[in-house]
Design an enzyme around this catalytic site. Structure first.
Site, PDB file in Angstrom:
ATOM      1  CB  CYS A  74      -0.905  -0.008   1.231  1.00 44.67           C
ATOM      2  SG  CYS A  74      -1.966   1.439   1.372  1.00 44.67           S
ATOM      3  CB  CYS A 197      -5.162   3.708  -4.684  1.00 42.13           C
ATOM      4  SG  CYS A 197      -4.258   2.143  -4.782  1.00 42.13           S
TER       5      CYS A 197
END
Length: 261
Positions: A74, A197
């Site tokens: 991530c 993201c």
């Protein structure tokens, strides 16, 4: 004992972060992680991050999606982890940490966190669109108007496409703008659109240059949650020296009561 957490966000991508160097939190309790990430019955977040001990590194980042299960890399979570580590005295402004996809460097300066992503191969083409793994798999669809795109339904359809079986993929809808690109992402594990993201922004920036839509780096990227920047070098069949940059912000902190643990 109650467990202290902090809530951080990077371009609207928000995380519950716990210092787990003393193994105070059970990473196998997927139901608890999902409950904590629930925006109505818990703290609310796109994911939960545990900061763990790791010999020869400043720390290890373990990232869990909001469904409660261990996730892949991530990018915004890595940037928020770096900011957390600096403020907690775990690391200095220059650090090296371990994550799902390997080793990452990070730099903290004046509220901006720069995260070095792992090198990637030149992407595959699937149904005429780019597919790039930047620590997490991402499928890029270039659109004329991202705000008019049905990100949830179209993203969900592509996320579960047989072409990406069995694990599925994240889906990014990329609009080329005057100053860079605008990206909206449907994230697997969250199973919805997120405000930003990091790995998706990185993959989208790379795809925008490889496709000829953008002719220089760094690539400025706008998301619903804020602005990011991605720099990299294209060297033969590899994309190297990839850096994701942007703000990472402390939001609030609290305690998880032991009655939940």
């Amino acid at each position: 004992m109650n467990i202290v957490f902090k809530k951080n966000q990077g371009a609207g991508n928000d995380f519950i972060i716990i210092d787990n160097r003393e193994s105070i939190f059970n990473p196998d309790d997927s139901k608890l992680i999902a409950k904590l990430c629930d925006r109505r019955f818990g703290i609310g977040a796109d994911g939960l991050i545990l900061i763990c001990k790791k010999p020869e590194f400043d720390f290890e980042m373990k990232y869990f999606n909001s469904d409660g299960f261990l996730g892949s890399m991530c990018g915004n979570g890595g940037r928020c982890s770096a900011d957390f580590a600096v403020k907690a005295g775990i690391a200095g402004n220059k650090m090296v940490f371990k994550a799902y996809d390997g080793v990452h460097k990070a730099l903290s300066e004046d509220g901006i966190i720069r995260l070095q992503m792992n090198d990637v191969r030149v992407p595959d083409m699937i149904s005429g669109n780019y597919f790039i793994n930047t620590g997490s798999p991402h499928y890029m669809v270039f659109v004329k108007n991202a705000n008019e795109t049905d990100v949830f339904n179209e993203g969900k359809r592509l996320r579960w496409s047989e072409e990406f079986a069995p694990g599925g993929t994240n889906v990014n809808f990329v609009e080329v703008t005057e100053n860079g690109i605008y990206v909206r992402t449907f994230e697997r594990g969250v199973e919805d659109e997120t405000l930003s993201c990091g790995t998706g922004v990185t993959a989208s920036a790379i795809a925008s240059v490889l496709s000829g839509h953008i002719d220089s780096v760094p690539v400025n990227v706008k998301t619903k949650g804020g602005d990011l920047s991605v720099s990299f070098r294209i060297s033969g069949n590899d994309v190297t020296d990839i850096w994701l940059s942007g703000p990472a912000t402390y939001v609030f902190e609290g305690e998880i009561p032991d009655t939940l643990l």
